[in-house]
Design a protein around this motif. Structure first.
Motif, PDB file in Angstrom:
ATOM      1  N   ARG A 160       0.811  -0.823  -0.199  1.00  0.00           N
ATOM      2  CA  ARG A 160       0.116  -0.252   0.317  1.00  0.00           C
ATOM      3  C   ARG A 160       0.866   1.972  -0.133  1.00  0.00           C
ATOM      4  O   ARG A 160       2.072   1.499   0.037  1.00  0.00           O
ATOM      5  CB  ARG A 160      -0.903  -0.218   1.536  1.00  0.00           C
ATOM      6  CG  ARG A 160      -0.016  -0.111   2.810  1.00  0.00           C
ATOM      7  CD  ARG A 160      -1.484  -0.398   3.875  1.00  0.00           C
ATOM      8  NE  ARG A 160      -1.256  -1.513   3.812  1.00  0.00           N
ATOM      9  CZ  ARG A 160      -1.763  -2.313   4.434  1.00  0.00           C
ATOM     10  NH1 ARG A 160      -0.525  -2.171   4.768  1.00  0.00           N
ATOM     11  NH2 ARG A 160      -2.556  -4.154   4.262  1.00  0.00           N
ATOM     12  N   TRP A 161       0.190   2.411  -0.155  1.00  0.00           N
ATOM     13  CA  TRP A 161       0.868   3.607  -0.797  1.00  0.00           C
ATOM     14  C   TRP A 161       1.009   4.077   0.568  1.00  0.00           C
ATOM     15  O   TRP A 161      -0.237   4.264   1.718  1.00  0.00           O
ATOM     16  CB  TRP A 161       0.090   5.070  -1.257  1.00  0.00           C
ATOM     17  CG  TRP A 161       0.412   4.651  -2.683  1.00  0.00           C
ATOM     18  CD1 TRP A 161      -0.474   3.285  -3.356  1.00  0.00           C
ATOM     19  CD2 TRP A 161       1.567   4.757  -3.145  1.00  0.00           C
ATOM     20  NE1 TRP A 161       0.220   3.690  -5.001  1.00  0.00           N
ATOM     21  CE2 TRP A 161       1.637   4.243  -4.748  1.00  0.00           C
ATOM     22  CE3 TRP A 161       2.613   4.893  -3.590  1.00  0.00           C
ATOM     23  CZ2 TRP A 161       2.797   4.315  -5.924  1.00  0.00           C
ATOM     24  CZ3 TRP A 161       3.918   5.044  -4.409  1.00  0.00           C
ATOM     25  CH2 TRP A 161       3.755   4.801  -5.683  1.00  0.00           C
ATOM     26  N   THR A 162       1.651   5.268   0.697  1.00  0.00           N
ATOM     27  CA  THR A 162       2.044   6.053   2.834  1.00  0.00           C
ATOM     28  C   THR A 162       2.192   6.943   2.310  1.00  0.00           C
ATOM     29  O   THR A 162       3.385   7.413   1.401  1.00  0.00           O
ATOM     30  CB  THR A 162       2.224   5.179   3.293  1.00  0.00           C
ATOM     31  OG1 THR A 162       4.064   4.914   3.368  1.00  0.00           O
ATOM     32  CG2 THR A 162       2.785   3.527   3.933  1.00  0.00           C
TER      33      THR A 162
ATOM     34  N   PRO B 190      -5.841  -1.636  -5.339  1.00  0.00           N
ATOM     35  CA  PRO B 190      -5.568  -0.885  -4.383  1.00  0.00           C
ATOM     36  C   PRO B 190      -4.700  -0.174  -4.874  1.00  0.00           C
ATOM     37  O   PRO B 190      -4.736   1.396  -4.013  1.00  0.00           O
ATOM     38  CB  PRO B 190      -5.882  -1.150  -3.176  1.00  0.00           C
ATOM     39  CG  PRO B 190      -5.780  -2.039  -3.125  1.00  0.00           C
ATOM     40  CD  PRO B 190      -6.225  -2.585  -4.742  1.00  0.00           C
ATOM     41  N   THR B 191      -3.441  -0.110  -4.908  1.00  0.00           N
ATOM     42  CA  THR B 191      -2.909   0.864  -4.933  1.00  0.00           C
ATOM     43  C   THR B 191      -2.551   1.317  -6.861  1.00  0.00           C
ATOM     44  O   THR B 191      -1.589   2.446  -6.556  1.00  0.00           O
ATOM     45  CB  THR B 191      -1.219   0.326  -5.209  1.00  0.00           C
ATOM     46  OG1 THR B 191      -1.418  -0.436  -6.375  1.00  0.00           O
ATOM     47  CG2 THR B 191      -1.005  -1.226  -4.354  1.00  0.00           C
TER      48      THR B 191
END
Length: 675
Positions: free
Chosen positions: A592-594, A632-633
């Motif tokens: 996932r992105w942060t 989702p990314t």
């Protein structure tokens, strides 16, 4: 700028081909260049063919004929230019050639593009490139639409020349003002060479004033060069140590000024060019070596030694002198490219997996100590880019100011007033106020970009886009000819780059090193370092698959900073997206992105896109992927927000290039061309 021979059609037809060949031979001999029997035979054959063709054309007596038209500052000569009153015919002659090759077509098209881009008299008329392959088999072809600008290259054999010239003249539109041959020959020619091409010419001891100018930009470039030389001369005369800071926007010619001091015809004796940009060092060294071998016929060893002594990695320079504290540097003048990116003390002392650090302070502090070992005088020319910091540990201008102030008068500085700009970030100010060690000289600021050939506000547009000023960006775009276009289709991007990479122009793909999810689009291969792969990417040409114009591998900001391409395809990643309050910087952590919270890290990602958006000399084509609702990314809504913002900033959508008969072939005009 003119041809070695310039004559009206009447005068050209009056003398024998051998007479014209003798004049050309005399001109070449005056330049201390060898005149071979093969060259004389080629000149005689060309003039005989041109005379035979012109005698069959009504009105050709009023044309203007120029032979060996000299593009001196780019070290090119056009075999013949015919000015018909309606258009400009650029002829490349291949004596006794039995085939028409893609490389030869690219060569003549490149000559025509140079004229249209940089010669003021060529911008209002059609420019028609013609490859004349003397003994090639006949080939049927239809004329393209002869419009304003450079048409696709035409080709013919000797027997078909007269018919082709007649057909071209008949198809050319009648201009409102006929082309005046004498006036055209006197029109200014102001080229903007790429950084690699400039380094090669400077290596041959040309001056920056000879090889680089664009529009009125030469005034800024010359004034800055003169200011640097004044500061060096003053330090030499006074026996002092001085740091000369040259500031400028991306693409304004800072590196060119620095290379000129080291390589140019008035180079400072014993000067060296230092940079922490390892890919820049590797590519320029490789270019100088290849040019010496291919064009000058020299062996590799000596050019390699010369390039290594003049182009040095600043980290290795500092380490060497730190290991040898009693050694006095041979260089009285060093040019430090992108000096704002010099390492601070923490980064300089940090060990890596490959190397144990021997430095004990910041790189600016070490460089002042090393150059201070020389008796008498020494000068550091620090080239400062704006908004180019992309790594942790870059010291900025403030560290330079700190170590100069701490030298207690041993070192002085000269810089443009912008180094005291109170609105700049503290790390990018040389001092908080005027200081007794600082002398101000406005000429040391390069404010006009010269990289973008046709749009002098491209860097301003990029700055507005990245700093959330869409209205300002749109106003700049409304001025016309904005060299940025947008597409959602990677196939369209590649086709457009190949279609627009005319002549010997170079295209390539770039992306952020943190744009990890571009691999889902088939763009997982990235260039990061300074190894041979990067050198080949910038110097090899299709059909060599290692070259940039294969359009298979993306160069990241670490591989392309300081370098440039004619056309750039920028793949936008998920590391820099739009949010309610503007741009948001992210990094991929696991699946996932942060969000990136640290201001310095946010600034580095923003500057990454500044670097990528300012690599093109002609056009940047931006690819924003569609995204995927099941990934989702890569949510489509994020991509749509980026597109909407860029459109609001004035970016136009890229049309799908029409499929031509050779549309499936990769870069057909570049096949066989050498880098």
């Amino acid at each position: 700028m003119s041809g070695w021979v310039e004559a009206s059609g009447t005068a050209f037809l009056a003398d024998r081909p051998s007479d014209w060949a003798a004049r050309l031979a005399a001109r070449q001999a005056r330049q201390l260049r060898e005149v071979t029997p093969e060259q004389i035979a080629s000149w005689e054959a060309l003039t005989a063919l041109l005379q035979a063709a012109l005698r069959r054309l009504p009105g050709a007596e009023a044309w203007t004929v120029l032979l060996e038209f000299d593009l001196l500052r780019l070290e090119k000569r056009i075999d013949a230019v015919l000015l018909t009153g309606r258009g400009i015919l650029v002829i490349e002659f291949k004596h006794r050639a039995t085939a028409i090759t893609p490389a030869d077509l690219a060569q003549v098209e490149d000559y025509a593009l140079d004229l249209f881009d940089f010669h003021a008299g060529s911008r209002a008329h059609p420019v028609v490139p013609i490859l004349l392959a003397e003994q090639a088999p006949p080939r049927p072809q239809s004329l393209p639409l002869l419009w304003h600008g450079v048409v696709p290259p035409l080709a013919c054999d000797a027997a078909a020349l007269a018919g082709m010239l007649a057909a071209i003249e008949a198809a050319l539109p009648q201009p409102s003002t006929p082309l005046d041959g004498a006036e055209w020959a006197r029109a200014p020619y102001r080229p903007v060479p790429g950084i690699i091409e400039a380094a090669q010419r400077l290596f041959d001891r040309h001056g920056v004033e000879e090889i680089a100018t664009a529009r009125a930009d030469v005034t800024n470039l010359r004034a800055t060069t003169a200011a640097i030389r004044r500061a060096i001369a003053g330090a030499r005369q006074a026996g002092e140590r001085r740091v000369v800071f040259v500031t400028g926007v991306p693409g304004a010619g800072k590196t060119l000024c620095g290379l000129n001091l080291v390589f140019g015809q008035a180079a400072e004796e014993g000067a060296a060019f230092l940079t922490g940009n390892a890919p820049l060092v590797a590519v320029l060294r490789g270019a100088l070596e290849r040019d010496a071998v291919q064009r000058q016929g020299r062996g590799r060893r000596q050019p390699r030694r010369e390039a290594r002594s003049l182009l040095q990695n600043v980290h290795r320079f500092l380490e060497h002198h730190q290991r040898h504290p009693a050694e006095i540097p041979a260089e009285a003048v060093v040019v430090f490219d992108e000096a704002q990116r010099a390492w601070d003390a923490d980064q300089a002392q940090r060990d890596t997996q490959r190397r144990r650090s021997v430095l004990t302070d910041s790189e600016p502090a070490h460089l002042l100590e090393i150059m201070g070992r020389r008796p008498g005088w020494s000068v550091i020319v620090a080239l400062i880019g704006q908004g180019q910091e992309i790594n942790t540990g870059e010291a900025g201008l403030a560290e330079w100011g700190r170590v100069i102030a701490a030298s207690q008068g041993r070192w002085q500085a000269t810089a443009a007033p912008a180094v005291l700009d109170a609105t700049a970030e503290p790390a990018q100010r040389l001092a908080s106020a005027a200081a007794d060690w600082l002398r101000l000289d406005p000429a040391l600021a390069l404010t006009v970009p010269v990289r973008s050939v046709h749009h002098d506000r491209a860097a301003d547009w990029v700055d507005a886009v990245l700093n959330d000023r869409p209205q300002q960006a749109a106003a700049i775009a409304a001025g016309g000819d904005l060299p940025f276009h947008l597409t959602r289709d990677l196939g369209v991007l590649r086709r457009a780059l190949r279609e627009q990479a005319r002549g010997l122009r170079r295209a390539g793909l770039v992306c952020s090193a943190k744009a990890k999810r571009l691999r889902a689009e088939g763009l997982g291969a990235q260039l990061q370092g300074a190894d041979a792969e990067v050198v080949n990417w910038f110097l090899c040409r299709w059909p060599d698959i290692r070259g940039s114009d294969a359009l298979e591998v993306c160069a990241t900001e670490y591989a392309c900073q300081g370098l440039e391409l004619d056309l750039v395809g920028l793949a936008w990643g998920g590391d820099f997206i739009r949010g309610p309050a503007g741009w948001r910087a992210r990094r991929l952590s696991g699946p996932r992105w942060t969000l990136v919270g640290q201001p310095e890290a946010q600034r580095h990602i923003r500057n990454t896109y500044r670097v990528l958006l300012t690599r093109a000399r002609h056009t940047t084509l931006i690819f924003v992927p569609l995204g995927d609702t099941e990934d989702p990314t890569r949510p489509p809504a994020e991509a749509e927000a980026i597109v909407a913002y860029l459109r609001a900033c004035g970016v136009r959508l890229l049309a799908n290039p029409a499929e031509s008969a050779n549309g499936a072939a990769r870069l057909p005009l570049l096949a066989g061309a050498e880098g």
